[in-house]
Design a protein around this motif. Sequence first.
Motif, PDB file in Angstrom:
ATOM      1  N   VAL A  34       0.880  -1.173   0.000  1.00  0.00           N
ATOM      2  CA  VAL A  34       0.000   0.000   0.000  1.00  0.00           C
ATOM      3  C   VAL A  34       0.915   1.220   0.000  1.00  0.00           C
ATOM      4  N   PHE A  35       0.856   1.987  -1.077  1.00  0.00           N
ATOM      5  CA  PHE A  35       1.728   3.149  -1.240  1.00  0.00           C
ATOM      6  C   PHE A  35       0.883   4.406  -1.151  1.00  0.00           C
ATOM      7  N   LEU A  36       1.110   5.202  -0.114  1.00  0.00           N
ATOM      8  CA  LEU A  36       0.336   6.407   0.164  1.00  0.00           C
ATOM      9  C   LEU A  36       1.210   7.623  -0.122  1.00  0.00           C
ATOM     10  N   TYR A  37       0.730   8.486  -1.019  1.00  0.00           N
ATOM     11  CA  TYR A  37       1.557   9.561  -1.580  1.00  0.00           C
ATOM     12  C   TYR A  37       0.783  10.863  -1.522  1.00  0.00           C
ATOM     13  N   THR A  38       1.224  11.776  -0.677  1.00  0.00           N
ATOM     14  CA  THR A  38       0.547  13.062  -0.592  1.00  0.00           C
ATOM     15  C   THR A  38       1.205  14.072  -1.526  1.00  0.00           C
ATOM     16  N   ASP A  39       0.547  15.201  -1.701  1.00  0.00           N
ATOM     17  CA  ASP A  39       0.978  16.225  -2.647  1.00  0.00           C
ATOM     18  C   ASP A  39       1.266  17.513  -1.881  1.00  0.00           C
ATOM     19  N   THR A 277       0.897  -6.969   4.755  1.00  0.00           N
ATOM     20  CA  THR A 277       0.845  -5.761   3.933  1.00  0.00           C
ATOM     21  C   THR A 277       1.889  -4.747   4.391  1.00  0.00           C
ATOM     22  N   ILE A 278       2.748  -4.345   3.465  1.00  0.00           N
ATOM     23  CA  ILE A 278       3.719  -3.279   3.709  1.00  0.00           C
ATOM     24  C   ILE A 278       3.054  -1.953   3.352  1.00  0.00           C
ATOM     25  N   VAL A 279       3.086  -1.004   4.254  1.00  0.00           N
ATOM     26  CA  VAL A 279       2.510   0.318   4.025  1.00  0.00           C
ATOM     27  C   VAL A 279       3.638   1.332   3.964  1.00  0.00           C
ATOM     28  N   ILE A 280       3.677   2.103   2.882  1.00  0.00           N
ATOM     29  CA  ILE A 280       4.685   3.153   2.692  1.00  0.00           C
ATOM     30  C   ILE A 280       3.959   4.483   2.555  1.00  0.00           C
ATOM     31  N   PHE A 281       4.370   5.453   3.340  1.00  0.00           N
ATOM     32  CA  PHE A 281       3.786   6.794   3.268  1.00  0.00           C
ATOM     33  C   PHE A 281       4.885   7.803   2.998  1.00  0.00           C
ATOM     34  N   THR A 282       4.671   8.656   1.993  1.00  0.00           N
ATOM     35  CA  THR A 282       5.622   9.734   1.703  1.00  0.00           C
ATOM     36  C   THR A 282       4.913  10.822   0.905  1.00  0.00           C
ATOM     37  N   SER A 283       5.672  11.823   0.457  1.00  0.00           N
ATOM     38  CA  SER A 283       5.110  12.921  -0.326  1.00  0.00           C
ATOM     39  C   SER A 283       6.007  13.204  -1.520  1.00  0.00           C
ATOM     40  N   ASP A 284       5.467  13.959  -2.494  1.00  0.00           N
ATOM     41  CA  ASP A 284       6.234  14.199  -3.715  1.00  0.00           C
ATOM     42  C   ASP A 284       7.362  15.209  -3.513  1.00  0.00           C
ATOM     43  N   ARG A 321      12.752  18.179   1.437  1.00  0.00           N
ATOM     44  CA  ARG A 321      12.674  17.196   2.525  1.00  0.00           C
ATOM     45  C   ARG A 321      11.237  16.709   2.674  1.00  0.00           C
ATOM     46  N   VAL A 322      11.070  15.396   2.810  1.00  0.00           N
ATOM     47  CA  VAL A 322       9.724  14.812   2.855  1.00  0.00           C
ATOM     48  C   VAL A 322       9.594  13.847   4.026  1.00  0.00           C
ATOM     49  N   PRO A 323       8.358  13.608   4.443  1.00  0.00           N
ATOM     50  CA  PRO A 323       8.141  12.514   5.396  1.00  0.00           C
ATOM     51  C   PRO A 323       8.287  11.179   4.676  1.00  0.00           C
ATOM     52  N   LEU A 324       8.742  10.172   5.385  1.00  0.00           N
ATOM     53  CA  LEU A 324       8.790   8.809   4.854  1.00  0.00           C
ATOM     54  C   LEU A 324       8.621   7.837   6.014  1.00  0.00           C
ATOM     55  N   ILE A 325       7.568   7.045   5.921  1.00  0.00           N
ATOM     56  CA  ILE A 325       7.243   6.053   6.944  1.00  0.00           C
ATOM     57  C   ILE A 325       7.050   4.705   6.256  1.00  0.00           C
ATOM     58  N   VAL A 326       7.595   3.652   6.829  1.00  0.00           N
ATOM     59  CA  VAL A 326       7.415   2.300   6.301  1.00  0.00           C
ATOM     60  C   VAL A 326       6.996   1.373   7.432  1.00  0.00           C
ATOM     61  N   ARG A 327       5.820   0.780   7.299  1.00  0.00           N
ATOM     62  CA  ARG A 327       5.382  -0.268   8.238  1.00  0.00           C
ATOM     63  C   ARG A 327       5.479  -1.618   7.537  1.00  0.00           C
ATOM     64  N   TRP A 328       6.307  -2.484   8.082  1.00  0.00           N
ATOM     65  CA  TRP A 328       6.548  -3.794   7.473  1.00  0.00           C
ATOM     66  C   TRP A 328       6.486  -4.827   8.597  1.00  0.00           C
ATOM     67  N   PRO A 329       5.315  -5.337   8.896  1.00  0.00           N
ATOM     68  CA  PRO A 329       5.146  -6.252  10.034  1.00  0.00           C
ATOM     69  C   PRO A 329       6.045  -7.478   9.936  1.00  0.00           C
ATOM     70  N   GLY A 330       6.670  -7.807  11.051  1.00  0.00           N
ATOM     71  CA  GLY A 330       7.530  -8.975  11.101  1.00  0.00           C
ATOM     72  C   GLY A 330       8.944  -8.731  10.640  1.00  0.00           C
ATOM     73  N   VAL A 331       9.199  -7.572  10.044  1.00  0.00           N
ATOM     74  CA  VAL A 331      10.537  -7.248   9.548  1.00  0.00           C
ATOM     75  C   VAL A 331      11.078  -5.983  10.218  1.00  0.00           C
ATOM     76  N   VAL A 332      10.286  -4.930  10.213  1.00  0.00           N
ATOM     77  CA  VAL A 332      10.712  -3.663  10.806  1.00  0.00           C
ATOM     78  C   VAL A 332      10.174  -3.563  12.231  1.00  0.00           C
ATOM     79  N   ALA A 333      11.060  -3.361  13.158  1.00  0.00           N
ATOM     80  CA  ALA A 333      10.658  -3.250  14.560  1.00  0.00           C
ATOM     81  C   ALA A 333       9.862  -1.967  14.787  1.00  0.00           C
ATOM     82  N   PRO A 334       8.785  -2.026  15.555  1.00  0.00           N
ATOM     83  CA  PRO A 334       8.020  -0.809  15.861  1.00  0.00           C
ATOM     84  C   PRO A 334       8.911   0.262  16.484  1.00  0.00           C
TER      85      PRO A 334
END
Length: 475
Positions: A34-39, A277-284, A321-334
């Motif tokens: 799930v790739f979430l991309y703000t403007d 599900t891997i969730v990635i959030f960032t902006s352009d 400079r942009v925000p970047l968040i990645v949630r990857w259950p089981g791989v990336v520690a909270p």
Amino acid sequence: MRRLFNAGLWVAMLLGPTLNAACAEGPADRPNIVFLYTDDQARWALGAYGNKEIHTPNLDRLAQAGALFENAFTATPVCSPSRASMLTSRYPTQFGIADWIDPKSEPDLGLAPSAILWPELLKAQGYATALMGKWHLGTRSEFHPTRQGFDHFFGFLGGGNQPIDPELEVEGTVRRVQGSLPDLLVGEGIRFVEANRDRPFLLSIHFRAPHVPYAPVPEQDSAHYETLDPTIPDVPGLPRQRVKTLTRRYYASVSSVDRNVGRLLDRLEALGLTGKTIVIFTSDHGYMIGHHGLWHKGNGTWLVEGKKEERRPNMFDDSIRVPLIVRWPGVVAPGTKVDRVVSNLDIFPSVVEMTGSGVPDNLRIGGRSFVPLLRDPKNKAIAWDDTLFGQYDMHNGQVANMRLIRTPEWKLIRHFEPGVDDELFHLADDPGETRNLTDNPAHRDRKAELAAQLQQWMISIGDPQAKGEKRVHPG
């Protein structure tokens, strides 16, 4: 159909053994993306990055459950070239989109069908793929998202729209749709997830928010800021009340995205898909509301009183400079924090590695996978260069030809347009980029060293400005 068949054949040939191995393994166990991309969302416009005034509880919990990148940047500070770089892992001069695409004056411009995008690679691996929202990479049929790796498109091809009752392409037909744009995009995204829950999928939601016009948004989003007296940049000459009003409206637009991210995360949880599900959030790109006395991004206009509202081309950190968040259950520690410098060009190789493959050997890209940083962010043995390069050739509204090299300590912006001075900032002492040291003789050698590195990089990517190198200093 001939164009689509040839495109699919080309991707298959490009992948070669990689594709064959993926098909042999079967796609069932591959993670969803799930790739979430703000403007136009600045890094500073998010609670997870320390803003205590903005209401972003859902994005904040996404960060708490995954990794927060402290130093994520884009290679270009405006929309279309940044989006193309994110999808292709190449720089603007390599794909011919230098500035935001104006559909009226540039109707024939778009991302070439021959370009290879990471959604195409996922589709070739058996992923169901969908794009909801903004494209802004060409309006002609050959540039359409469904010919660039997306099975399904629900959104708009140009750069602009309105936050309420927008015009959207729905099943191939453009029509006005009633409702809030973020609500509509996420609603369609949820329907796509529900329909593809039993196979791996890529859902890309490219929000138009918080791009201007910020308002109107649903009352539940603007209500958070009715009595807020927001903190604004301490810049002499700012029209303070106007900047505060703009900031409140901007925050409300961000909150309209956040509320919808919560809807989507909750639905993934209800469907039992969170763990796969891997969730990635960032902006352009970044954004400014009064920062440096400007409004908007790399093509920002002066906002201070007494100045004409003319453009000030820039590559300030606030613009890149942009925000970047990645949630990857089981791989990336909270609660993971990543402090290394990453670029939007790194999205491509990172996503294809996350999905169990890699970049084909015969495809040249400019980015590198940040997956090792996600798996072991404290490992100092990981080879990682924190140097950032960037380009911006502005032609809409004003002409500018800028090239950027940025290290954790220094930043040099070369201006190749006539009559404009370069910009040199010592980020270690001046993170706000308030003192241009380009003419300071004490830093002449440093500037020359950075300029030489920048020149070599420009040559390496075939940058046409490399042929017009101007001297760093007299003598």
